[in-house]
Design a protein around this motif. Structure first.
Motif, short mmCIF file in Angstrom:
data_model
loop_
_atom_site.label_atom_id
_atom_site.label_comp_id
_atom_site.label_asym_id
_atom_site.label_seq_id
_atom_site.Cartn_x
_atom_site.Cartn_y
_atom_site.Cartn_z
N GLU A 1 95.61 23.52 85.14
CA GLU A 1 95.30 24.78 84.48
C GLU A 1 93.83 25.15 84.61
OE1 GLU A 1 96.15 27.27 80.36
OE2 GLU A 1 96.58 25.13 80.43
N TYR A 2 92.93 24.17 84.41
CA TYR A 2 91.50 24.44 84.50
C TYR A 2 90.81 23.39 85.39
CZ TYR A 2 91.95 27.63 80.52
OH TYR A 2 92.31 28.67 79.69
N VAL A 3 90.01 23.89 86.33
CA VAL A 3 89.16 23.02 87.15
C VAL A 3 87.72 23.47 86.98
CG1 VAL A 3 88.55 22.35 89.51
CG2 VAL A 3 90.95 22.49 88.84
N ALA A 4 86.83 22.51 86.69
CA ALA A 4 85.40 22.79 86.57
C ALA A 4 84.72 22.40 87.87
CB ALA A 4 84.80 22.02 85.41
N LYS A 5 83.89 23.31 88.39
CA LYS A 5 83.13 23.04 89.61
C LYS A 5 81.65 23.26 89.32
CE LYS A 5 81.40 22.48 93.46
NZ LYS A 5 80.95 21.09 93.47
N ALA A 6 80.84 22.25 89.58
CA ALA A 6 79.40 22.40 89.35
C ALA A 6 78.61 22.06 90.60
CB ALA A 6 78.95 21.51 88.19
N SER A 7 77.44 22.66 90.71
CA SER A 7 76.50 22.38 91.79
C SER A 7 75.11 22.22 91.18
CB SER A 7 76.48 23.52 92.82
OG SER A 7 77.76 23.70 93.40
N PHE A 8 74.33 21.30 91.75
CA PHE A 8 72.97 21.07 91.27
C PHE A 8 72.05 21.05 92.48
CE2 PHE A 8 76.04 18.52 88.71
CZ PHE A 8 76.08 19.37 87.62
N GLY A 9 70.85 21.67 92.34
CA GLY A 9 70.02 21.84 93.53
C GLY A 9 68.55 21.56 93.34
N PHE A 10 67.86 21.43 94.48
CA PHE A 10 66.41 21.28 94.49
C PHE A 10 65.77 22.40 93.66
CE2 PHE A 10 65.02 18.62 98.42
CZ PHE A 10 65.85 17.59 98.03
N GLY A 11 64.73 22.04 92.93
CA GLY A 11 64.10 23.00 92.04
C GLY A 11 64.63 22.87 90.63
N ASP A 12 65.53 21.85 90.41
CA ASP A 12 66.09 21.60 89.07
C ASP A 12 66.92 22.80 88.60
OD1 ASP A 12 66.60 20.24 86.73
OD2 ASP A 12 64.63 20.60 85.84
N VAL A 13 67.81 23.28 89.50
CA VAL A 13 68.67 24.42 89.17
C VAL A 13 70.13 23.96 89.13
CG1 VAL A 13 67.12 26.21 90.01
CG2 VAL A 13 68.69 25.12 91.62
N ASN A 14 70.92 24.61 88.29
CA ASN A 14 72.29 24.19 88.04
C ASN A 14 73.24 25.38 87.97
OD1 ASN A 14 71.23 21.44 87.28
ND2 ASN A 14 70.39 22.62 85.55
N GLY A 15 74.47 25.16 88.41
CA GLY A 15 75.50 26.19 88.30
C GLY A 15 76.85 25.56 88.04
#
Length: 423
Positions: free
Chosen positions: A400-414
């Motif tokens: 029902e629910y899938v969480a997708k995250a990304s983390f990047g150079f510059g200490d940024v998150n989504g």
């Protein structure tokens, strides 16, 4: 009540599969797209393996005119165009229109675009051959080249732009398009990201010693997220794309709906509290996940699975710890978790979009793809979550629910929360 935004088109150019059907088959069966790259050996790389999409000349020629392909060697843009057009066609939208489509736009991200074209230009300039650069050098090397090409090829009349935020670029692009639709400024957006396949892009990471050097003779075993024997990431490339639109528009068009975007969040740790240009601020990571859940109006206990950023570096246990703390779930109660990077490597700016496509396919078809090369789970991870929660062979399961995250150079998150569609 906020507008509902759904996904009606998918496109992908991945190291282990070009096109949605090929890609879905590959991820379900744990097929790796990582190969030995002789050019990396010649150039003296420590890591001599990478994930590169395989495209025939015939395949490329079916998307471009001979004039468009003259002097064209920006492969990241090429990947983005193919993935974007495939997503548009998959959504059942017209390719050839005489007038601009004012309701449709494009937010397509990239990191460093046209590296090989830049290199070619530098050599020609150094040789005093400025007039030999060609008329398409600018559009192949400008950051917004991929969105500009797509905007013209699809006659898009709404916002046409490019975002660039390191490894969260693809995830961020989807959320930016989502927010534009929520704001009532567009009916639909083509969103995604792309990244070049080039030693001249990957060389900096090799110099940082963050790429594996232990599997040059066994490329498919090289990318090992969550594994105790992980020794660094494998560079990758490609593009992922989606058509997202308001539910009202999708129903009006009688479009196929793959999934729904329930909500999401982006933030930065400000390179404080342990965060830096290359390291995450765990407080910010956990906050990003919690805010995404809040925006989606979803309780942490409802998350069935996590498609992690998980790069096969020393930060994998930290990421799992951040998920456990943000969701307040651990042991047997932790959601299922997998990492597409085990099969395709780290596609940098394209990673988020390719992985989001994989997340949506899991929801739509009801399965969890295997995290390959994880026979020896890192002990710091099994201290936090049950071994069975790491998907190591395909699991057929309604989600029902899938969480997708990304983390990047510059200490940024989504972080995005995808939801199975129910009308």
């Amino acid at each position: 009540m906020k507008e509902r935004v759904v996904i009606t088109g998918l496109g992908v150019v991945s190291p282990n599969g070009v096109g949605i059907d090929n890609f879905a088959l590959a991820i379900r069966n744990g097929i790796s797209g990582i190969r030995f790259v002789p050019e990396m050996e010649r150039l003296g790389f420590s890591c001599q393996i990478a994930g590169q999409p395989v495209l025939s000349e015939e395949k490329v020629a079916s998307y471009f005119t001979p004039l468009q392909l003259k002097g064209f060697n920006s492969n990241g843009i090429l990947y983005g165009i193919i993935a974007g057009i495939d997503a548009w066609k998959n959504a059942g939208l017209p390719l050839d229109t005489d007038d601009a489509d004012w309701d449709s736009g494009c937010l397509f991200g990239t990191g460093t675009s046209g590296v090989d074209k830049f290199r070619e230009a530098i050599y020609k300039l150094d040789e005093g051959k400025v007039r030999r650069l060609g008329s398409t050098t600018v559009q192949q090397t400008m950051a917004s080249g991929v969105s500009a090409y797509l905007g013209g090829m699809l006659s898009l009349g709404n916002q046409v732009s490019t975002n660039s935020s390191a490894c969260i670029t693809g995830t961020e692009s989807i959320l930016l398009g989502y927010e534009r639709i929520l704001a009532g400024k567009a009916k639909r957006m083509l969103v995604g990201s792309c990244s070049d396949a080039s030693p001249y892009l990957w060389g900096g990471f090799d110099a940082m010693k963050v790429c594996t050097y232990k599997h040059n003779n066994a490329p498919e075993e090289g990318s090992r997220p969550m594994s105790a024997s992980a020794s660094g990431f494998v560079p990758g490339s490609g593009a992922g794309a989606m058509v997202i639109e308001s539910l009202e528009s999708a129903i009006e068009r009688k479009a196929t709906i793959y999934a729904e975007i329930a909500g999401g969040h982006v933030n930065s740790g400000g390179q404080t509290n342990g965060g830096s240009m290359t390291a995450p601020n765990s407080i910010a990571v956990q906050r990003c996940i919690r805010e995404a859940l809040k925006d989606a109006k979803v309780h942490a206990r409802q998350i069935d699975a996590i498609n992690g950023h998980l790069t096969a570096t020393s930060k994998d246990p930290t990421e799992i710890e951040n998920w456990a703390m943000a969701l307040e779930r651990s042991g047997d109660d932790f959601p299922y978790v997998n990492s597409l990077k085990s099969m395709v490597g780290h596609a940098l700016a394209a990673s988020g979009s390719i992985e989001c496509v994989a997340s949506v396919l899991q929801l739509h078809h009801g399965f969890l793809f295997p995290n390959i090369n994880c026979e020896d789970i890192h002990p710091e991870i099994t201290d936090l979550i049950a071994e069975e929660r790491i998907v190591r062979s395909v699991i057929e399961k309604k989600l029902e629910y899938v969480a997708k995250a990304s983390f990047g150079f510059g200490d940024v998150n989504g972080c995005i929360i995808f939801k199975s569609f129910k009308n």
